[in-house]
Design a protein around this motif. Structure first.
Motif, mmCIF file in Angstrom:
data_model
loop_
_atom_site.group_PDB
_atom_site.id
_atom_site.type_symbol
_atom_site.label_atom_id
_atom_site.label_comp_id
_atom_site.label_asym_id
_atom_site.label_seq_id
_atom_site.Cartn_x
_atom_site.Cartn_y
_atom_site.Cartn_z
ATOM 1 N N UNK A 45 0.827 -1.206 0.000
ATOM 2 C CA UNK A 45 0.000 0.000 0.000
ATOM 3 C C UNK A 45 0.861 1.256 0.000
ATOM 4 N N UNK A 46 2.031 1.221 0.636
ATOM 5 C CA UNK A 46 2.935 2.375 0.633
ATOM 6 C C UNK A 46 3.489 2.623 -0.771
ATOM 7 N N UNK A 47 3.744 1.572 -1.522
ATOM 8 C CA UNK A 47 4.220 1.726 -2.896
ATOM 9 C C UNK A 47 3.161 2.401 -3.765
ATOM 10 N N UNK A 48 1.907 1.967 -3.643
ATOM 11 C CA UNK A 48 0.812 2.594 -4.396
ATOM 12 C C UNK A 48 0.690 4.063 -3.998
ATOM 13 N N UNK A 49 0.738 4.353 -2.691
ATOM 14 C CA UNK A 49 0.599 5.730 -2.210
ATOM 15 C C UNK A 49 1.741 6.611 -2.708
ATOM 16 N N UNK A 50 2.957 6.090 -2.685
ATOM 17 C CA UNK A 50 4.109 6.867 -3.160
ATOM 18 C C UNK A 50 3.963 7.195 -4.636
ATOM 19 N N UNK A 51 3.525 6.232 -5.425
ATOM 20 C CA UNK A 51 3.324 6.480 -6.857
ATOM 21 C C UNK A 51 2.207 7.496 -7.107
ATOM 22 N N UNK A 52 1.143 7.450 -6.314
ATOM 23 C CA UNK A 52 0.060 8.421 -6.471
ATOM 24 C C UNK A 52 0.515 9.833 -6.090
ATOM 25 N N UNK A 53 1.324 9.946 -5.037
ATOM 26 C CA UNK A 53 1.855 11.256 -4.658
ATOM 27 C C UNK A 53 2.799 11.774 -5.735
ATOM 28 N N UNK A 54 3.646 10.894 -6.261
ATOM 29 C CA UNK A 54 4.579 11.279 -7.319
ATOM 30 C C UNK A 54 3.847 11.708 -8.582
ATOM 31 N N UNK A 55 2.711 11.070 -8.865
ATOM 32 C CA UNK A 55 1.928 11.420 -10.049
ATOM 33 C C UNK A 55 1.487 12.883 -10.008
ATOM 34 N N UNK A 56 1.055 13.351 -8.847
ATOM 35 C CA UNK A 56 0.638 14.740 -8.713
ATOM 36 C C UNK A 56 1.782 15.716 -8.922
ATOM 37 N N UNK A 57 2.951 15.407 -8.356
ATOM 38 C CA UNK A 57 4.124 16.266 -8.511
ATOM 39 C C UNK A 57 4.568 16.298 -9.971
ATOM 40 N N UNK A 58 4.593 15.143 -10.607
ATOM 41 C CA UNK A 58 5.042 15.080 -12.004
ATOM 42 C C UNK A 58 4.050 15.761 -12.947
ATOM 43 N N UNK A 59 2.752 15.699 -12.647
ATOM 44 C CA UNK A 59 1.779 16.395 -13.487
ATOM 45 C C UNK A 59 1.993 17.898 -13.407
ATOM 46 N N UNK A 60 2.261 18.417 -12.206
ATOM 47 C CA UNK A 60 2.517 19.857 -12.070
ATOM 48 C C UNK A 60 3.740 20.255 -12.889
ATOM 49 N N UNK A 61 4.802 19.473 -12.827
ATOM 50 C CA UNK A 61 6.000 19.784 -13.614
ATOM 51 C C UNK A 61 5.711 19.709 -15.106
ATOM 52 N N UNK A 62 4.924 18.727 -15.517
ATOM 53 C CA UNK A 62 4.572 18.570 -16.927
ATOM 54 C C UNK A 62 3.736 19.749 -17.437
ATOM 55 N N UNK A 63 2.782 20.202 -16.628
ATOM 56 C CA UNK A 63 1.957 21.353 -17.020
ATOM 57 C C UNK A 63 2.833 22.602 -17.133
ATOM 58 N N UNK A 64 3.748 22.795 -16.183
ATOM 59 C CA UNK A 64 4.658 23.944 -16.264
ATOM 60 C C UNK A 64 5.476 23.898 -17.561
ATOM 61 N N UNK A 65 6.028 22.729 -17.908
ATOM 62 C CA UNK A 65 6.827 22.601 -19.131
ATOM 63 C C UNK A 65 5.983 22.832 -20.380
ATOM 64 N N UNK A 66 4.756 22.325 -20.387
ATOM 65 C CA UNK A 66 3.852 22.555 -21.521
ATOM 66 C C UNK A 66 3.511 24.030 -21.664
ATOM 67 N N UNK A 67 3.346 24.707 -20.541
ATOM 68 C CA UNK A 67 3.079 26.143 -20.583
ATOM 69 C C UNK A 67 4.246 26.901 -21.208
ATOM 70 N N UNK A 68 5.468 26.522 -20.850
ATOM 71 C CA UNK A 68 6.634 27.172 -21.452
ATOM 72 C C UNK A 68 6.640 26.979 -22.967
ATOM 73 N N UNK A 69 6.398 25.737 -23.413
ATOM 74 C CA UNK A 69 6.429 25.441 -24.851
ATOM 75 C C UNK A 69 5.320 26.162 -25.606
ATOM 76 N N UNK A 70 4.219 26.453 -24.918
ATOM 77 C CA UNK A 70 3.094 27.139 -25.558
ATOM 78 C C UNK A 70 3.111 28.646 -25.309
ATOM 79 N N UNK A 71 4.195 29.165 -24.752
ATOM 80 C CA UNK A 71 4.362 30.599 -24.467
ATOM 81 C C UNK A 71 3.261 31.146 -23.554
#
Length: 199
Positions: free
Chosen positions: A50-76
């Motif tokens: 259950x800790x492995x699932x929880x860690x991956x779910x927490x990481x998913x949120x952090x990585x989505x924020x980074x991905x949205x920031x990078x997409x925003x840069x590419x789209x000016x």
């Protein structure tokens, strides 16, 4: 002569009974210890899984924020487009027929175990805050997106309840918090990362 032979036989018989009781006592100690060890292993395996699932779910949120920031840069666009709101807490929303989580939905910040942060699980094992996604799970996920501000004297501060002054926002602190219940006990995993408006 016969009497002494009888006495020797009785002493041997008594020693055999004592040896049998001692052996049973030692065997019972070994079995109880093995049973306790097996039970502990099953419990630790469940917590680890259950800790492995929880860690991956927490990481998913952090990585989505980074991905949205990078997409925003590419789209000016502004680096925090889709990453900021007057509420600093969010859930990840996904459609059942979409392969990826695509955006944040902002909510009023509450306790991480509040029902508004409870996740639903699809048949293929994915999680979302969308009720149409699948069955209600026992997992809660809260993503906090707090602005990082830089004042005139170049001191960084994280604003957890307010926004930055105009022109001072340089990044976001993204905190993915996932909570779940295991054997009636609350468990939590928290991952924190700071992302900046620096290309």
């Amino acid at each position: 002569m016969r009497q002494s032979h009888f006495r020797t036989f009785r002493v041997r018989r008594g020693q055999t009974l004592l040896e049998l009781l001692t052996a049973l006592f030692v065997l019972s100690l070994v079995l109880v210890g093995a049973l306790a060890l097996t039970n502990s292993n099953f419990r630790l395996e469940g917590i680890g899984s259950s800790r492995l699932v929880a860690t991956n779910l927490a990481r998913e949120g952090v990585e989505l924020a980074r991905s949205i920031r990078d997409s925003n840069w590419l789209s000016s666009r502004a680096f925090d487009d889709g990453l900021s709101d007057t509420n600093h807490c969010a859930v990840l929303s996904a459609q059942a027929n979409q392969p990826f989580v695509d955006h944040f939905t902002f909510l009023e910040c509450k306790d991480g175990f509040d029902a508004s942060f409870q996740l639903y699980q699809s048949a293929d094992g994915r999680y979302s805050a969308d009720a149409a996604f699948g069955n209600l799970s026992q997992i809660f996920r809260n993503i906090r997106l707090d602005p990082i501000c830089l004042d005139a004297s170049n001191v960084q501060s994280i604003k957890t309840d307010t926004a930055c002054d105009p022109g001072t926002k340089i990044g976001l602190q993204v905190k993915g918090e996932v909570g779940w219940y295991y054997a009636g006990q609350k468990m939590t995993v928290v991952l924190t990362e700071q992302i900046y408006d620096w290309q």
